[in-house]
Write an enzyme that holds these catalytic residues in place. Structure first.
Site, PDB file in Angstrom:
ATOM      1  N   TYR A 176      -1.752  -9.370  -7.121  1.00  0.00           N
ATOM      2  CA  TYR A 176      -2.536  -8.235  -6.565  1.00  0.00           C
ATOM      3  C   TYR A 176      -1.672  -8.494  -4.927  1.00  0.00           C
ATOM      4  O   TYR A 176      -0.592  -8.874  -4.665  1.00  0.00           O
ATOM      5  CB  TYR A 176      -3.988  -8.507  -6.232  1.00  0.00           C
ATOM      6  CG  TYR A 176      -4.623  -7.215  -5.918  1.00  0.00           C
ATOM      7  CD1 TYR A 176      -4.221  -6.026  -6.571  1.00  0.00           C
ATOM      8  CD2 TYR A 176      -5.459  -7.272  -5.043  1.00  0.00           C
ATOM      9  CE1 TYR A 176      -4.981  -4.850  -6.298  1.00  0.00           C
ATOM     10  CE2 TYR A 176      -6.236  -5.912  -4.481  1.00  0.00           C
ATOM     11  CZ  TYR A 176      -6.058  -4.615  -5.124  1.00  0.00           C
ATOM     12  OH  TYR A 176      -6.378  -3.822  -4.680  1.00  0.00           O
ATOM     13  N   ASP A 205      -4.633  11.888 -36.960  1.00  0.00           N
ATOM     14  CA  ASP A 205      -5.011  12.802 -37.922  1.00  0.00           C
ATOM     15  C   ASP A 205      -4.350  13.380 -38.768  1.00  0.00           C
ATOM     16  O   ASP A 205      -4.272  13.602 -40.060  1.00  0.00           O
ATOM     17  CB  ASP A 205      -6.412  13.614 -37.479  1.00  0.00           C
ATOM     18  CG  ASP A 205      -7.418  12.805 -36.846  1.00  0.00           C
ATOM     19  OD1 ASP A 205      -7.780  11.576 -37.418  1.00  0.00           O
ATOM     20  OD2 ASP A 205      -7.783  13.404 -35.772  1.00  0.00           O
ATOM     21  N   LYS A 249      -9.753   2.564 -33.466  1.00  0.00           N
ATOM     22  CA  LYS A 249      -8.310   2.631 -33.588  1.00  0.00           C
ATOM     23  C   LYS A 249      -7.518   1.784 -32.711  1.00  0.00           C
ATOM     24  O   LYS A 249      -6.467   1.231 -33.121  1.00  0.00           O
ATOM     25  CB  LYS A 249      -8.171   4.137 -33.099  1.00  0.00           C
ATOM     26  CG  LYS A 249      -6.700   4.633 -33.247  1.00  0.00           C
ATOM     27  CD  LYS A 249      -6.340   4.907 -34.406  1.00  0.00           C
ATOM     28  CE  LYS A 249      -6.919   6.224 -35.236  1.00  0.00           C
ATOM     29  NZ  LYS A 249      -6.604   6.420 -36.469  1.00  0.00           N
ATOM     30  N   ASN A 267      -4.169   6.136 -42.617  1.00  0.00           N
ATOM     31  CA  ASN A 267      -3.322   6.035 -41.743  1.00  0.00           C
ATOM     32  C   ASN A 267      -3.138   4.830 -41.171  1.00  0.00           C
ATOM     33  O   ASN A 267      -2.135   4.470 -40.064  1.00  0.00           O
ATOM     34  CB  ASN A 267      -3.220   7.105 -40.697  1.00  0.00           C
ATOM     35  CG  ASN A 267      -4.997   7.415 -40.051  1.00  0.00           C
ATOM     36  OD1 ASN A 267      -5.733   6.476 -40.226  1.00  0.00           O
ATOM     37  ND2 ASN A 267      -5.222   8.487 -39.745  1.00  0.00           N
ATOM     38  N   ALA A 321      -5.719  20.108 -40.007  1.00  0.00           N
ATOM     39  CA  ALA A 321      -4.765  19.298 -39.372  1.00  0.00           C
ATOM     40  C   ALA A 321      -3.900  18.389 -40.233  1.00  0.00           C
ATOM     41  O   ALA A 321      -2.691  18.331 -40.460  1.00  0.00           O
ATOM     42  CB  ALA A 321      -4.958  18.429 -38.122  1.00  0.00           C
ATOM     43  N   GLU A 340      -6.673  12.130 -31.489  1.00  0.00           N
ATOM     44  CA  GLU A 340      -7.454  11.857 -32.586  1.00  0.00           C
ATOM     45  C   GLU A 340      -8.709  12.868 -32.559  1.00  0.00           C
ATOM     46  O   GLU A 340      -9.362  13.077 -31.484  1.00  0.00           O
ATOM     47  CB  GLU A 340      -7.989  10.269 -32.291  1.00  0.00           C
ATOM     48  CG  GLU A 340      -8.565   9.709 -33.536  1.00  0.00           C
ATOM     49  CD  GLU A 340      -7.621   9.228 -34.453  1.00  0.00           C
ATOM     50  OE1 GLU A 340      -8.145   9.025 -35.662  1.00  0.00           O
ATOM     51  OE2 GLU A 340      -6.593   9.023 -34.327  1.00  0.00           O
ATOM     52  N   ASP A 341      -9.120  13.228 -33.689  1.00  0.00           N
ATOM     53  CA  ASP A 341     -10.496  13.698 -33.840  1.00  0.00           C
ATOM     54  C   ASP A 341     -10.629  14.921 -32.844  1.00  0.00           C
ATOM     55  O   ASP A 341     -11.822  15.130 -32.432  1.00  0.00           O
ATOM     56  CB  ASP A 341     -11.583  12.987 -33.797  1.00  0.00           C
ATOM     57  CG  ASP A 341     -11.604  11.652 -35.017  1.00  0.00           C
ATOM     58  OD1 ASP A 341     -10.918  12.111 -36.066  1.00  0.00           O
ATOM     59  OD2 ASP A 341     -12.230  10.833 -34.832  1.00  0.00           O
TER      60      ASP A 341
END
Length: 486
Positions: free
Chosen positions: A65, A194, A120, A359, A229, A168-169
């Site tokens: 940092y 998807d 995921k 997938n 999709a 996604e979704d």
């Protein structure tokens, strides 16, 4: 009936002996839902953030940092591409969703998608050695409608912190515009799992199923039930890889897609569906049973079953037919019923049946390959290359009618995918870094092994607690009791 063990590999044997195949299949779904709720409560979700660097004394914070980190900021300022090497960006994926179409459950509200997005992220880390962050966003505009522009703007803003974005979704038709605009607008890969991921792994499974039944892609008569999709992209990749559009029929809830579908032509949001209307179904078939007469392949990604696909439809298909029923969480027809109707090969999206076409065997590898060569996008050619990579790897392992595709257990699969995809990215001119196949493979495999060892070590050392046996048994008992009520 026996007690279920921690690995869950005796689940089938844990059901009452008098359960029918239908009851067992339904009980599995209930069990996993019950266990999911209990386990997510026990762990408080399933991902966490830990440092990737050492803390060898508090003075190291002066390097990690301020003041030392100032050099990192100015170096990246002067050359943004150094951010891939000097920060976690080079191995970081944002999993972005507005949660408007979560599995088969529809709109779950923005935070409702977190379970899937965390899942995921967990799979990416364990299977592909890829770090990721779940970002569930509110895409509603001032009128309360879900706006694709809100998602597009968000991803454009967040792209500078990650090496790739996994969409996604997202419900259709928004999903088409979001992906297509962001693929061109962003300087990193934007991947819709998807759509592209499901298409990639479905093509891989289909290629091997066709081999096993003595067919070729160009000669196969293919019917697709559902035109969201996933199936729209599956159709597009099949055609791009040599499928015959004259032998393909795609169905939505109103019938077959064809050139007379003025309702689709009139709604510009459905441009991907209109492309299929113009390319496929020259006979303009509107009845699914008629389309399936003599068909070689059915690919269904539509409404969860188990009675969405009728046994009589499959009876009418060609000998040794291939049936992919991949709705989640329940396939459009139970695999045993499809086999009874004459299907030679049946695949689903679930891991508790043979031939899982999911997938999860695709996205960790394809994203890893894209990240390693710092690709600017994932092209259709890269997705097709990944499909052939999976199919070829699976064939070398040994394929059969109940084993058409490799599973998540094959650690090396993801490294091979990564290397094959990276080579295609270089060939397509979208890679920032030029590496050999072996270099990508070695890097991917080392990262994957390190990621799995980290998880194993955390379990062994107690940083990840083992769930109590009672949790598993209660989930099982509830599922059995629910089935017995019916």
């Amino acid at each position: 009936m026996m007690s279920i063990n921690l690995s869950l590999d005796n689940l089938e044997a844990s059901f009452p002996a008098d359960f029918t195949e239908d009851q067992k299949a339904a009980a599995k779904t209930l069990f996993y839902k019950n266990l999911a709720l209990a386990a997510h409560t026990f762990y408080g979700g399933k991902i966490q953030v830990v440092p990737s660097c050492g803390v060898y004394g508090l003075n190291w914070f002066n390097a990690w940092y301020t003041p030392g980190v100032s050099k990192i900021s100015t170096t990246i300022r002067d050359d943004n591409d150094t951010s891939f090497a000097l920060s976690s960006r080079g191995n970081m994926v944002a999993v972005v969703s507005d949660s408007t179409r979560v599995l088969g459950d529809g709109d779950c509200t923005p935070p409702g998608g977190l379970g899937v997005m965390e899942g995921k992220a967990m799979l990416m880390k364990y299977l592909g050695g890829v770090d990721s962050i779940p970002l569930c966003i509110d895409s509603r505009d001032e009128s309360g409608k879900n706006s694709p522009e809100k998602i597009i703007d968000f991803v454009k803003m967040v792209q500078h912190s990650v090496g790739a974005v996994n969409l996604e979704d997202i419900s259709q038709p928004n999903c088409f515009k979001v992906l297509d605009e962001l693929r061109e607008a962003c300087d990193i890969p934007v991947w819709h799992d998807d759509a592209q991921g499901t298409a990639c792994v479905t093509l891989a499974g289909l290629l091997n199923a066709l081999k096993l039944t003595g067919r070729s892609l160009s000669d196969a008569k293919i019917v697709l039930l559902g035109s969201g999709a996933s199936n729209s992209t599956i159709a597009r990749l099949i055609l791009a890889d040599g499928g015959d559009p004259a032998k393909m029929v795609v169905f939505d809830t109103r019938g077959g897609l064809h050139a007379d579908r003025k309702d689709i032509e009139a709604d510009k949001r459905y441009y991907r569906k209109w492309e299929l209307c113009q390319q496929t179904n020259p006979k303009k078939i509107n009845d699914i049973a008629e389309a399936l007469k003599g068909a070689d392949v059915l690919i269904a990604l539509s409404q969860p079953g188990p009675d969405t696909v009728k046994k009589e439809w499959i009876f009418g298909m060609a000998k040794d037919s291939i049936v992919f029923v991949c709705a989640n969480p329940v396939p459009e027809i139970w695999p045993y019923a499809a086999h009874e109707a004459g299907a030679a090969i049946v695949a689903t999206g679930r891991g508790d049946f043979p031939n899982q076409v999911n997938n999860s065997v695709c996205f960790p590898g394809i994203l890893k390959g894209a990240l390693i060569v710092r690709a600017r996008k994932i092209t259709d050619a890269m997705a097709i290359r990944c499909a052939h990579s999976i199919a070829d790897f699976s064939e070398k392992l040994g394929i059969s009618r109940n084993n058409i595709i490799a599973t998540m257990k094959e650690t090396e699969l993801f490294a091979v995918e990564a290397a094959d995809v990276a080579m295609q990215a270089i060939a397509d001119g979208v890679a920032r870094v030029n590496l050999t196949w072996q270099q990508v493979y070695d890097t991917a495999l080392a990262d994957i092994k390190a990621s799995r060892k980290l998880t194993d070590d955390m379990m062994k050392l107690g940083h990840i607690q083992e769930p109590p046996q009672s949790m598993l048994q209660e989930a099982l008992d509830k599922a059995i009791a629910e089935i017995k009520k019916k």
